[in-house]
Motif scaffolding. Structure first.
Motif, mmCIF file in Angstrom:
data_model
loop_
_atom_site.group_PDB
_atom_site.id
_atom_site.type_symbol
_atom_site.label_atom_id
_atom_site.label_comp_id
_atom_site.label_asym_id
_atom_site.label_seq_id
_atom_site.Cartn_x
_atom_site.Cartn_y
_atom_site.Cartn_z
ATOM 1 N N ALA A 160 40.493 21.720 9.380
ATOM 2 C CA ALA A 160 39.382 21.371 8.493
ATOM 3 C C ALA A 160 39.902 20.478 7.378
ATOM 4 O O ALA A 160 40.969 20.721 6.814
ATOM 5 C CB ALA A 160 38.758 22.640 7.908
ATOM 6 N N ASN A 191 40.579 18.722 3.871
ATOM 7 C CA ASN A 191 40.682 19.228 2.507
ATOM 8 C C ASN A 191 39.890 18.300 1.600
ATOM 9 O O ASN A 191 40.416 17.353 1.029
ATOM 10 C CB ASN A 191 42.146 19.298 2.066
ATOM 11 N N ASN A 212 36.727 17.727 -1.446
ATOM 12 C CA ASN A 212 36.096 18.326 -2.626
ATOM 13 C C ASN A 212 34.906 17.471 -3.037
ATOM 14 O O ASN A 212 34.913 16.825 -4.091
ATOM 15 C CB ASN A 212 37.099 18.446 -3.775
ATOM 16 N N LEU A 257 31.052 22.946 4.500
ATOM 17 C CA LEU A 257 32.450 23.304 4.743
ATOM 18 C C LEU A 257 32.929 24.191 3.598
ATOM 19 O O LEU A 257 33.140 23.712 2.491
ATOM 20 C CB LEU A 257 33.315 22.047 4.837
ATOM 21 N N ARG A 270 35.058 26.414 0.941
ATOM 22 C CA ARG A 270 36.339 26.158 0.281
ATOM 23 C C ARG A 270 37.494 26.858 0.976
ATOM 24 O O ARG A 270 38.569 26.295 1.123
ATOM 25 C CB ARG A 270 36.271 26.631 -1.178
ATOM 26 N N ARG A 303 39.075 24.928 3.965
ATOM 27 C CA ARG A 303 39.537 23.553 3.835
ATOM 28 C C ARG A 303 41.062 23.478 3.943
ATOM 29 O O ARG A 303 41.787 24.235 3.298
ATOM 30 C CB ARG A 303 39.067 22.959 2.509
ATOM 31 N N TYR A 330 33.882 17.221 9.552
ATOM 32 C CA TYR A 330 34.688 18.159 8.764
ATOM 33 C C TYR A 330 36.073 18.363 9.367
ATOM 34 O O TYR A 330 36.918 19.048 8.750
ATOM 35 C CB TYR A 330 34.022 19.534 8.705
#
Length: 219
Positions: free
Chosen positions: A140, A142, A144, A151, A153, A156, A215
């Motif tokens: 997944a 990373n 923000n 997705l 946190r 990630r 994602y």
């Protein structure tokens, strides 16, 4: 967005309270809140992902204080005002502003039952090639983002395995910004619990998360 609504894996929130024989609504106003949200969406001024993002914009202290349908009510007020269907003064007074335009609601009483029965699936028949296959190892991203995303946190940057391809669905991140549906494949991705939570997690447990093509990256 990294808001208070993304509570997965957070500490300090207490146990989940299970209510035996919980009613559909705890008070009549909750049913009215649901009905108003569904009826107002018939204006097609926003979509489900934009509506979810509006809840994410509720200030953290208010989000933790509010009940489920209080959040829905707050969301609806902000959407109605933002899209010009009502004014802030009309919300406060409960009456139309002098000289305001009266519009005919697009959803009539006769349309309610068939509309609810029909639903609003996010599945699309678009011919989109899958980027991943069952059994493939993926990671997944990373990310923000400041906008809406599905997705979580805690996943990630974590690695998992494609367990199932659900088919093609609307991509919520772009849809919430009215940038198009960007239909793509959604997969059930299996993450080992220790990959997510560390060595203190049970080696026998796994978490399955539904994630869109955008994602994920191959490992």
């Amino acid at each position: 967005m990294n808001g208070i609504h993304d509570m997965g894996g957070m500490h300090g929130m207490g146990p989940i309270e299970h209510e035996e024989n919980e009613p559909v609504f705890h008070a009549r106003w909750e049913g009215r809140a649901l009905a108003l949200n569904l009826a107002s969406s018939a204006w097609r001024k926003w979509n489900i992902d934009a509506g979810r993002h509006q809840i994410e914009l509720i200030p953290p202290a208010d989000y933790l204080r509010m009940s489920y349908y209080e959040k829905w009510t707050e969301r609806l007020i902000e959407l109605l005002v933002h899209h010009g269907l009502v004014t802030r003064a009309e919300i406060t007074s409960g009456r139309p502003d002098p000289g305001s335009t009266k519009s005919t609601p697009p959803l009539t009483a006769e349309m309610v039952t068939p509309s609810i029965a029909r639903g609003g699936s996010a599945r699309r028949n678009a011919q989109v090639a899958p980027r991943f296959r069952e059994g493939q190892h993926v990671r997944a991203l990373n990310i923000n983002p400041v906008g809406h995303t599905r997705l979580p946190r805690y996943a990630r940057g974590k690695s998992g395995v494609i367990s199932r391809d659900h088919g093609v669905f609307v991509f919520p991140d772009s849809n919430a910004k009215f940038l198009g549906e960007a239909p793509q494949h959604v997969y059930s991705v299996r993450f080992e619990s220790r990959e997510l939570w560390g060595q203190q997690a049970s080696p026998r447990d796994s978490v399955y998360i539904d994630l869109w093509d955008d994602y994920l990256e191959p490992v």
